[in-house]
Design a protein around this motif. Structure first.
Motif, PDB file in Angstrom:
ATOM      1  N   LEU A   1     -58.793 -62.743 -33.567  1.00  0.00           N
ATOM      2  CA  LEU A   1     -60.007 -62.338 -34.110  1.00  0.00           C
ATOM      3  C   LEU A   1     -61.142 -62.976 -33.166  1.00  0.00           C
ATOM      4  O   LEU A   1     -60.958 -63.949 -32.375  1.00  0.00           O
ATOM      5  N   THR A   2     -62.051 -62.131 -32.923  1.00  0.00           N
ATOM      6  CA  THR A   2     -63.292 -62.465 -31.863  1.00  0.00           C
ATOM      7  C   THR A   2     -64.503 -63.067 -32.664  1.00  0.00           C
ATOM      8  O   THR A   2     -65.244 -63.338 -31.760  1.00  0.00           O
ATOM      9  N   ASP A   3     -64.633 -62.570 -33.990  1.00  0.00           N
ATOM     10  CA  ASP A   3     -66.085 -62.766 -34.616  1.00  0.00           C
ATOM     11  C   ASP A   3     -65.877 -63.993 -35.710  1.00  0.00           C
ATOM     12  O   ASP A   3     -64.789 -63.567 -36.576  1.00  0.00           O
ATOM     13  N   GLY A   4     -66.622 -64.709 -35.671  1.00  0.00           N
ATOM     14  CA  GLY A   4     -66.706 -65.761 -36.725  1.00  0.00           C
ATOM     15  C   GLY A   4     -66.712 -65.285 -37.951  1.00  0.00           C
ATOM     16  O   GLY A   4     -66.249 -65.873 -39.160  1.00  0.00           O
ATOM     17  N   THR A   5     -67.403 -64.048 -38.287  1.00  0.00           N
ATOM     18  CA  THR A   5     -67.790 -63.688 -39.637  1.00  0.00           C
ATOM     19  C   THR A   5     -66.450 -62.998 -40.234  1.00  0.00           C
ATOM     20  O   THR A   5     -66.558 -63.087 -41.565  1.00  0.00           O
ATOM     21  N   GLN A   6     -65.414 -62.777 -39.508  1.00  0.00           N
ATOM     22  CA  GLN A   6     -64.274 -62.131 -40.089  1.00  0.00           C
ATOM     23  C   GLN A   6     -63.110 -63.233 -40.506  1.00  0.00           C
ATOM     24  O   GLN A   6     -62.125 -62.706 -41.230  1.00  0.00           O
ATOM     25  N   VAL A   7     -63.395 -64.249 -40.127  1.00  0.00           N
ATOM     26  CA  VAL A   7     -62.263 -65.431 -40.267  1.00  0.00           C
ATOM     27  C   VAL A   7     -61.905 -65.664 -41.630  1.00  0.00           C
ATOM     28  O   VAL A   7     -60.736 -65.601 -42.070  1.00  0.00           O
ATOM     29  N   LEU A   8     -62.998 -66.027 -42.474  1.00  0.00           N
ATOM     30  CA  LEU A   8     -62.537 -66.440 -43.780  1.00  0.00           C
ATOM     31  C   LEU A   8     -61.862 -65.351 -44.763  1.00  0.00           C
ATOM     32  O   LEU A   8     -60.781 -65.512 -45.304  1.00  0.00           O
ATOM     33  N   SER A   9     -61.996 -64.111 -44.674  1.00  0.00           N
ATOM     34  CA  SER A   9     -61.481 -62.880 -45.314  1.00  0.00           C
ATOM     35  C   SER A   9     -59.998 -62.771 -44.744  1.00  0.00           C
ATOM     36  O   SER A   9     -59.203 -62.672 -45.505  1.00  0.00           O
ATOM     37  N   GLN A  10     -59.816 -62.972 -43.334  1.00  0.00           N
ATOM     38  CA  GLN A  10     -58.428 -62.870 -42.761  1.00  0.00           C
ATOM     39  C   GLN A  10     -57.756 -64.006 -43.401  1.00  0.00           C
ATOM     40  O   GLN A  10     -56.465 -63.675 -43.665  1.00  0.00           O
ATOM     41  N   VAL A  11     -58.322 -65.045 -43.550  1.00  0.00           N
ATOM     42  CA  VAL A  11     -57.462 -66.483 -43.710  1.00  0.00           C
ATOM     43  C   VAL A  11     -57.162 -66.000 -45.369  1.00  0.00           C
ATOM     44  O   VAL A  11     -55.953 -66.333 -45.831  1.00  0.00           O
ATOM     45  N   ARG A  12     -57.919 -65.691 -46.143  1.00  0.00           N
ATOM     46  CA  ARG A  12     -57.582 -65.317 -47.508  1.00  0.00           C
ATOM     47  C   ARG A  12     -56.560 -64.318 -47.812  1.00  0.00           C
ATOM     48  O   ARG A  12     -55.592 -64.586 -48.644  1.00  0.00           O
ATOM     49  N   GLU A  13     -56.610 -63.178 -47.026  1.00  0.00           N
ATOM     50  CA  GLU A  13     -55.589 -62.090 -47.384  1.00  0.00           C
ATOM     51  C   GLU A  13     -54.369 -62.201 -46.418  1.00  0.00           C
ATOM     52  O   GLU A  13     -53.361 -61.895 -47.066  1.00  0.00           O
ATOM     53  N   ARG A  14     -54.367 -62.913 -45.319  1.00  0.00           N
ATOM     54  CA  ARG A  14     -53.060 -63.006 -44.527  1.00  0.00           C
ATOM     55  C   ARG A  14     -52.532 -64.496 -44.577  1.00  0.00           C
ATOM     56  O   ARG A  14     -51.198 -64.505 -44.597  1.00  0.00           O
ATOM     57  N   MET A  15     -53.142 -65.485 -45.098  1.00  0.00           N
ATOM     58  CA  MET A  15     -52.772 -66.767 -44.938  1.00  0.00           C
ATOM     59  C   MET A  15     -52.041 -67.146 -43.599  1.00  0.00           C
ATOM     60  O   MET A  15     -50.665 -67.344 -44.000  1.00  0.00           O
ATOM     61  N   PRO A  16     -52.482 -67.363 -42.600  1.00  0.00           N
ATOM     62  CA  PRO A  16     -51.763 -67.619 -41.541  1.00  0.00           C
ATOM     63  C   PRO A  16     -50.906 -69.088 -41.636  1.00  0.00           C
ATOM     64  O   PRO A  16     -51.336 -69.759 -42.434  1.00  0.00           O
ATOM     65  N   ASP A  17     -50.081 -69.421 -40.840  1.00  0.00           N
ATOM     66  CA  ASP A  17     -49.473 -70.704 -41.226  1.00  0.00           C
ATOM     67  C   ASP A  17     -50.214 -71.736 -40.246  1.00  0.00           C
ATOM     68  O   ASP A  17     -49.981 -73.084 -40.440  1.00  0.00           O
ATOM     69  N   LEU A  18     -50.806 -71.321 -39.144  1.00  0.00           N
ATOM     70  CA  LEU A  18     -51.861 -72.277 -38.483  1.00  0.00           C
ATOM     71  C   LEU A  18     -53.012 -71.459 -37.608  1.00  0.00           C
ATOM     72  O   LEU A  18     -52.845 -70.304 -37.452  1.00  0.00           O
ATOM     73  N   ILE A  19     -54.111 -72.094 -37.729  1.00  0.00           N
ATOM     74  CA  ILE A  19     -55.337 -71.423 -36.969  1.00  0.00           C
ATOM     75  C   ILE A  19     -55.669 -72.189 -35.634  1.00  0.00           C
ATOM     76  O   ILE A  19     -55.760 -73.337 -35.862  1.00  0.00           O
ATOM     77  N   LEU A  20     -55.969 -71.471 -34.583  1.00  0.00           N
ATOM     78  CA  LEU A  20     -56.647 -71.984 -33.368  1.00  0.00           C
ATOM     79  C   LEU A  20     -57.715 -71.569 -33.483  1.00  0.00           C
ATOM     80  O   LEU A  20     -58.192 -70.199 -33.165  1.00  0.00           O
ATOM     81  N   LEU A  21     -58.850 -72.292 -33.641  1.00  0.00           N
ATOM     82  CA  LEU A  21     -60.220 -72.157 -34.147  1.00  0.00           C
ATOM     83  C   LEU A  21     -61.258 -72.657 -32.911  1.00  0.00           C
ATOM     84  O   LEU A  21     -61.339 -73.600 -32.809  1.00  0.00           O
ATOM     85  N   ASP A  22     -61.839 -71.559 -32.139  1.00  0.00           N
ATOM     86  CA  ASP A  22     -62.693 -72.018 -31.158  1.00  0.00           C
ATOM     87  C   ASP A  22     -63.996 -72.486 -31.834  1.00  0.00           C
ATOM     88  O   ASP A  22     -64.351 -71.961 -32.906  1.00  0.00           O
ATOM     89  N   LEU A  23     -64.625 -73.436 -31.303  1.00  0.00           N
ATOM     90  CA  LEU A  23     -65.709 -74.145 -31.780  1.00  0.00           C
ATOM     91  C   LEU A  23     -67.164 -73.162 -31.722  1.00  0.00           C
ATOM     92  O   LEU A  23     -67.842 -72.820 -32.711  1.00  0.00           O
ATOM     93  N   MET A  24     -67.096 -72.370 -30.447  1.00  0.00           N
ATOM     94  CA  MET A  24     -68.191 -71.494 -30.355  1.00  0.00           C
ATOM     95  C   MET A  24     -68.045 -70.040 -30.529  1.00  0.00           C
ATOM     96  O   MET A  24     -67.299 -69.642 -29.635  1.00  0.00           O
ATOM     97  N   LEU A  25     -68.369 -69.428 -31.478  1.00  0.00           N
ATOM     98  CA  LEU A  25     -68.252 -68.066 -31.859  1.00  0.00           C
ATOM     99  C   LEU A  25     -69.085 -67.289 -32.060  1.00  0.00           C
ATOM    100  O   LEU A  25     -70.019 -67.718 -32.676  1.00  0.00           O
ATOM    101  N   PRO A  26     -69.372 -65.855 -31.654  1.00  0.00           N
ATOM    102  CA  PRO A  26     -70.310 -65.065 -32.298  1.00  0.00           C
ATOM    103  C   PRO A  26     -70.451 -65.036 -33.891  1.00  0.00           C
ATOM    104  O   PRO A  26     -69.211 -64.920 -34.334  1.00  0.00           O
ATOM    105  N   GLY A  27     -71.536 -64.903 -34.572  1.00  0.00           N
ATOM    106  CA  GLY A  27     -71.447 -64.675 -36.160  1.00  0.00           C
ATOM    107  C   GLY A  27     -71.527 -65.767 -36.957  1.00  0.00           C
ATOM    108  O   GLY A  27     -72.337 -66.271 -37.730  1.00  0.00           O
ATOM    109  N   ARG A  28     -70.619 -66.893 -36.407  1.00  0.00           N
ATOM    110  CA  ARG A  28     -70.476 -68.127 -37.146  1.00  0.00           C
ATOM    111  C   ARG A  28     -69.882 -69.289 -36.239  1.00  0.00           C
ATOM    112  O   ARG A  28     -68.813 -68.940 -35.551  1.00  0.00           O
TER     113      ARG A  28
END
Length: 223
Positions: free
Chosen positions: A32-59
């Motif tokens: 994903l490239t947009d911070g606003t999409q992350v939470l819904s993706q995590v809830r729906e897909r439940m990844p095993d691990l997240i590589l999360l950039d600190l500075m993102l567009p949106g959030r």
């Protein structure tokens, strides 16, 4: 199927490079490239691990990490180019499992992913009723005895094991077990669960690890 890694990075070329290295190491991944999409993706897909950039567009990644921790203990590795944020990343109040500073080697990222995933599994082993899982070798051991599982059965058990107490519908489990979106009956999961339970019962007749929630789905819960 390997563990699924969600890459949240607005530099698409960097995300693609990380994805290539993760694929070579046997992982599945989405990005994903947009911070606003992350939470819904995590809830729906439940990844095993997240590589999360600190500075993102949106959030920003710090806020995303904190909110994820309100509903999930999925391992999170923060990626940052801001050295001044390291103290906050290491703080207990954030909830990240590790951090990596840019610029970095993709090989180092893969090594960190393996380490954090292993740590997450080890952390749960003490509360799983004698069950130990080795994702690298597709090996499941219950009360000292190895379970003879197919790859699909192992992946199903591993996914539930890594998310104890959370209830998953058949559709959600099929998405994780069959990421290629092949057409299968929604009762296929029931068949896999039945076989898993039978193999667990053969080793530990009094241990129930996979629980049915009528009309909803299944969950993993150790006695």
């Amino acid at each position: 199927m390997g563990a699924n890694v969600l890459i949240v990075e607005d530099e698409e070329k960097l995300a693609a490079v990380l994805g290539e290295y993760l694929t070579q190491a046997g992982f599945d991944w989405t990005s994903l490239t947009d911070g606003t999409q992350v939470l819904s993706q995590v809830r729906e897909r439940m990844p095993d691990l997240i590589l999360l950039d600190l500075m993102l567009p949106g959030r920003n990644g710090l806020d995303i990490c904190k909110e994820i921790r309100t509903f999930s203990q999925v391992p999170i590795i923060m990626i940052t180019a801001r050295v001044e944020e390291i103290d906050r990343l290491l703080g207990l109040e954030l909830g990240a499992d590790d951090y990596i500073c840019k610029p970095f080697s993709p090989r180092e990222v893969v090594a960190r992913v393996k380490t954090v995933l292993r740590r997450a599994v080890d952390k749960q082993e003490g509360a799983t009723g004698g069950l130990t899982l080795d994702p690298d070798r597709y090996r499941a051991v219950l009360n000292g005895q190895e379970l003879d599982l197919t790859a699909v059965e192992f992946n199903l058990l591993l996914f539930l094991f890594r998310n104890p107490g959370r209830i998953y519908s058949r559709a959600q489990l099929m998405d994780r077990i069959y990421p290629d979106q092949r057409v299968v009956s929604d009762r296929t999961i029931d068949s896999h669960i039945k076989k898993l339970r039978k193999k667990i019962a053969a080793v530990a007749p009094d241990v129930e690890l996979i629980h049915s929630i009528y009309g909803v789905g299944y969950k993993f819960e150790a006695p």
